[in-house]
Design a protein around this motif. Structure first.
Motif, PDB file in Angstrom:
ATOM      1  N   PHE A   1       0.108  12.696   4.798  1.00  0.00           N
ATOM      2  CA  PHE A   1       0.811  11.614   3.484  1.00  0.00           C
ATOM      3  C   PHE A   1       1.656  12.508   3.048  1.00  0.00           C
ATOM      4  CE2 PHE A   1       0.684  11.168  -0.658  1.00  0.00           C
ATOM      5  CZ  PHE A   1       1.236   9.338  -1.201  1.00  0.00           C
ATOM      6  N   ILE A   2       0.839  14.390   2.983  1.00  0.00           N
ATOM      7  CA  ILE A   2       1.608  14.955   1.858  1.00  0.00           C
ATOM      8  C   ILE A   2       2.861  15.941   3.099  1.00  0.00           C
ATOM      9  CG2 ILE A   2       1.493  17.618   1.416  1.00  0.00           C
ATOM     10  CD1 ILE A   2      -2.210  17.568   1.520  1.00  0.00           C
ATOM     11  N   ASN A   3       2.543  16.016   4.219  1.00  0.00           N
ATOM     12  CA  ASN A   3       4.477  15.892   4.812  1.00  0.00           C
ATOM     13  C   ASN A   3       4.939  14.945   4.907  1.00  0.00           C
ATOM     14  OD1 ASN A   3       3.089  19.055   5.523  1.00  0.00           O
ATOM     15  ND2 ASN A   3       2.025  18.268   7.259  1.00  0.00           N
ATOM     16  N   ARG A   4       5.057  13.868   4.375  1.00  0.00           N
ATOM     17  CA  ARG A   4       5.296  12.419   4.795  1.00  0.00           C
ATOM     18  C   ARG A   4       6.511  12.836   3.060  1.00  0.00           C
ATOM     19  NH1 ARG A   4       8.971   9.686   7.379  1.00  0.00           N
ATOM     20  NH2 ARG A   4       9.426   7.673   5.658  1.00  0.00           N
ATOM     21  N   ILE A   5       5.677  12.782   2.302  1.00  0.00           N
ATOM     22  CA  ILE A   5       6.572  13.597   0.135  1.00  0.00           C
ATOM     23  C   ILE A   5       7.019  13.900   0.861  1.00  0.00           C
ATOM     24  CG2 ILE A   5       5.730  13.572  -1.622  1.00  0.00           C
ATOM     25  CD1 ILE A   5       4.590  10.874  -0.890  1.00  0.00           C
ATOM     26  N   CYS A   6       6.294  15.261   1.007  1.00  0.00           N
ATOM     27  CA  CYS A   6       7.960  16.823   0.751  1.00  0.00           C
ATOM     28  C   CYS A   6       9.143  15.633   1.675  1.00  0.00           C
ATOM     29  CB  CYS A   6       7.083  17.766   1.790  1.00  0.00           C
ATOM     30  SG  CYS A   6       5.511  18.500   0.945  1.00  0.00           S
ATOM     31  N   PHE A   7       8.401  15.405   2.911  1.00  0.00           N
ATOM     32  CA  PHE A   7      10.179  15.147   3.506  1.00  0.00           C
ATOM     33  C   PHE A   7      11.192  13.812   3.230  1.00  0.00           C
ATOM     34  CE2 PHE A   7      12.235  11.669   6.446  1.00  0.00           C
ATOM     35  CZ  PHE A   7      12.357  12.761   7.031  1.00  0.00           C
ATOM     36  N   LEU A   8      10.300  13.360   2.526  1.00  0.00           N
ATOM     37  CA  LEU A   8      10.748  12.040   1.044  1.00  0.00           C
ATOM     38  C   LEU A   8      10.987  12.673   0.232  1.00  0.00           C
ATOM     39  CD1 LEU A   8       8.598   8.902   1.266  1.00  0.00           C
ATOM     40  CD2 LEU A   8      10.098   9.507   2.417  1.00  0.00           C
TER      41      LEU A   8
ATOM     42  N   ASP B   1       0.488  -1.304   0.140  1.00  0.00           N
ATOM     43  CA  ASP B   1      -0.060   0.412  -0.206  1.00  0.00           C
ATOM     44  C   ASP B   1       0.849   1.618  -0.210  1.00  0.00           C
ATOM     45  OD1 ASP B   1      -1.450   2.220   2.012  1.00  0.00           O
ATOM     46  OD2 ASP B   1      -2.881   0.358   0.373  1.00  0.00           O
ATOM     47  N   ALA B   2       0.685   1.961  -1.664  1.00  0.00           N
ATOM     48  CA  ALA B   2       1.117   3.533  -1.584  1.00  0.00           C
ATOM     49  C   ALA B   2       1.215   4.064   0.180  1.00  0.00           C
ATOM     50  CB  ALA B   2       0.650   4.084  -2.683  1.00  0.00           C
ATOM     51  N   PHE B   3       0.566   4.374   0.864  1.00  0.00           N
ATOM     52  CA  PHE B   3       0.498   4.678   1.872  1.00  0.00           C
ATOM     53  C   PHE B   3       1.751   4.611   3.115  1.00  0.00           C
ATOM     54  CE2 PHE B   3      -1.482   6.228   6.728  1.00  0.00           C
ATOM     55  CZ  PHE B   3      -1.412   7.723   6.099  1.00  0.00           C
ATOM     56  N   GLU B   4       1.461   2.461   3.576  1.00  0.00           N
ATOM     57  CA  GLU B   4       1.814   2.125   4.231  1.00  0.00           C
ATOM     58  C   GLU B   4       3.609   2.238   4.168  1.00  0.00           C
ATOM     59  OE1 GLU B   4       1.455   0.494   7.262  1.00  0.00           O
ATOM     60  OE2 GLU B   4      -1.018   1.614   6.572  1.00  0.00           O
ATOM     61  N   PHE B   5       4.132   2.052   2.157  1.00  0.00           N
ATOM     62  CA  PHE B   5       5.310   2.460   1.887  1.00  0.00           C
ATOM     63  C   PHE B   5       6.024   3.959   2.236  1.00  0.00           C
ATOM     64  CE2 PHE B   5       8.809   3.232  -1.109  1.00  0.00           C
ATOM     65  CZ  PHE B   5       9.660   2.644  -1.235  1.00  0.00           C
ATOM     66  N   VAL B   6       5.428   4.923   2.182  1.00  0.00           N
ATOM     67  CA  VAL B   6       5.708   6.324   2.374  1.00  0.00           C
ATOM     68  C   VAL B   6       6.101   6.049   3.899  1.00  0.00           C
ATOM     69  CG1 VAL B   6       4.634   6.924   0.494  1.00  0.00           C
ATOM     70  CG2 VAL B   6       3.355   7.636   2.528  1.00  0.00           C
ATOM     71  N   LEU B   7       5.123   5.692   4.370  1.00  0.00           N
ATOM     72  CA  LEU B   7       5.871   5.792   6.318  1.00  0.00           C
ATOM     73  C   LEU B   7       6.626   4.628   6.556  1.00  0.00           C
ATOM     74  CD1 LEU B   7       2.134   4.846   7.741  1.00  0.00           C
ATOM     75  CD2 LEU B   7       3.549   7.042   7.141  1.00  0.00           C
ATOM     76  N   LYS B   8       6.973   3.721   6.185  1.00  0.00           N
ATOM     77  CA  LYS B   8       8.599   2.484   6.016  1.00  0.00           C
ATOM     78  C   LYS B   8       9.442   3.308   5.433  1.00  0.00           C
ATOM     79  CE  LYS B   8       6.049  -0.816   4.810  1.00  0.00           C
ATOM     80  NZ  LYS B   8       4.932  -1.653   4.439  1.00  0.00           N
ATOM     81  N   THR B   9      10.153   3.899   3.943  1.00  0.00           N
ATOM     82  CA  THR B   9      11.126   3.799   3.546  1.00  0.00           C
ATOM     83  C   THR B   9      11.594   4.955   3.731  1.00  0.00           C
ATOM     84  OG1 THR B   9      11.467   4.089   1.188  1.00  0.00           O
ATOM     85  CG2 THR B   9      10.055   5.378   2.036  1.00  0.00           C
ATOM     86  N   ARG B  10      12.983   4.031   4.159  1.00  0.00           N
ATOM     87  CA  ARG B  10      14.272   5.836   5.143  1.00  0.00           C
ATOM     88  C   ARG B  10      15.334   6.065   3.201  1.00  0.00           C
ATOM     89  NH1 ARG B  10      16.692   1.344   9.747  1.00  0.00           N
ATOM     90  NH2 ARG B  10      14.749   2.013  10.795  1.00  0.00           N
ATOM     91  N   ASP B  11      14.572   5.703   2.162  1.00  0.00           N
ATOM     92  CA  ASP B  11      15.545   6.406   1.288  1.00  0.00           C
ATOM     93  C   ASP B  11      14.707   8.246   1.023  1.00  0.00           C
ATOM     94  OD1 ASP B  11      16.798   4.802   0.724  1.00  0.00           O
ATOM     95  OD2 ASP B  11      15.397   3.849  -0.526  1.00  0.00           O
ATOM     96  N   LYS B  12      15.236   8.329  -0.018  1.00  0.00           N
ATOM     97  CA  LYS B  12      15.307  10.176  -0.534  1.00  0.00           C
ATOM     98  C   LYS B  12      14.625  10.338  -2.063  1.00  0.00           C
ATOM     99  CE  LYS B  12      14.510  11.958   3.593  1.00  0.00           C
ATOM    100  NZ  LYS B  12      15.523  14.062   3.937  1.00  0.00           N
ATOM    101  N   TYR B  13      13.774  10.538  -2.805  1.00  0.00           N
ATOM    102  CA  TYR B  13      13.927  10.572  -4.199  1.00  0.00           C
ATOM    103  C   TYR B  13      14.100  11.812  -5.117  1.00  0.00           C
ATOM    104  CZ  TYR B  13      11.921   6.302  -2.474  1.00  0.00           C
ATOM    105  OH  TYR B  13      11.832   5.067  -1.347  1.00  0.00           O
TER     106      TYR B  13
END
Length: 221
Positions: free
Chosen positions: A159-166, A125-137
């Protein structure tokens, strides 16, 4: 290739499968090319590939080719991956997240997605993935639909804030949205107006293929 020729006159379905997550997934010849569709909309190739190609062109092919790592949330048949690899000649890493394993099976069978060596597919699930990933893009492509419906979490602040963080410095988000009514129009306007604009620039490319609006976000620091 009689079916391919006839598809310029009328779409020709060659395979249909149902999964626990999708009502119907169809492989169809349409206008001389294979496309992947849900019950009511195009999931990969065809019009969707044209939409996302325009978004990538807006970011700039010359910028994308220099990137190291791209995240695709919502792979489906992988048309945007093909654009990145075959047209832009992107040579870096691509991580693709897709919740439905049945779609990936079709993508591998009909579109040879598993032959792209730089692509890593994650079934999650995309939501779960962005919470777990340690990579930056360098680039995050968001193309998540359940038929014609967009999950609510895409517009939630967490979710938006997490995307910004990544996002890496000077990174981009390409967000494909669908507008079917006035409520959807207002939802997108609010998303753009409420976005954390201090260190980001945001713009929309409205009404592509009638119902789609692309939102392009750039991290300016």
């Amino acid at each position: 290739m009689l079916k391919k020729v006839l598809s310029y006159l009328i779409p020709i379905n060659i395979h249909t499968v149902k999964s626990d997550l999708s009502k119907s997934i169809e492989i169809t010849w349409a206008n001389g090319e294979l496309v992947l569709d849900s019950e009511n909309t195009n999931y990969s190739y065809g019009s969707l590939q044209r939409i996302l190609r325009l978004g990538l062109k807006t970011i700039g092919f010359h910028k994308i080719i220099k990137m190291d790592h791209i995240l695709v949330l919502g792979v489906a048949g992988g048309s945007v991956v093909k654009t990145l690899v075959d047209e832009i000649k992107f040579g870096g890493r691509i991580t693709g997240v897709e919740i439905d394993p049945e779609i990936i099976k079709l993508a591998n069978r009909y579109f040879k997605l598993d032959e792209i060596q730089q692509l890593e597919i994650v079934i999650d699930d995309a939501f779960e993935f962005v919470l777990k990933t340690r990579d930056k893009y360098d680039l995050i492509i968001i193309d998540i639909f359940q038929d014609t419906t967009m999950p609510n979490f895409l517009y939630e602040s967490y979710f938006i804030n997490r995307i910004c963080f990544l996002l890496k410095s000077k990174g981009f988000v390409l967000f494909n949205t669908m507008l079917l009514n006035q409520q959807h129009n207002l939802r997108n306007k609010k998303y753009i107006s409420d976005f954390c604009t201090t260190n980001y620039s945001i713009k929309s490319i409205p009404r592509i293929e009638i119902h789609n609006e692309l939102i392009v976000i750039e991290k300016t620091i």
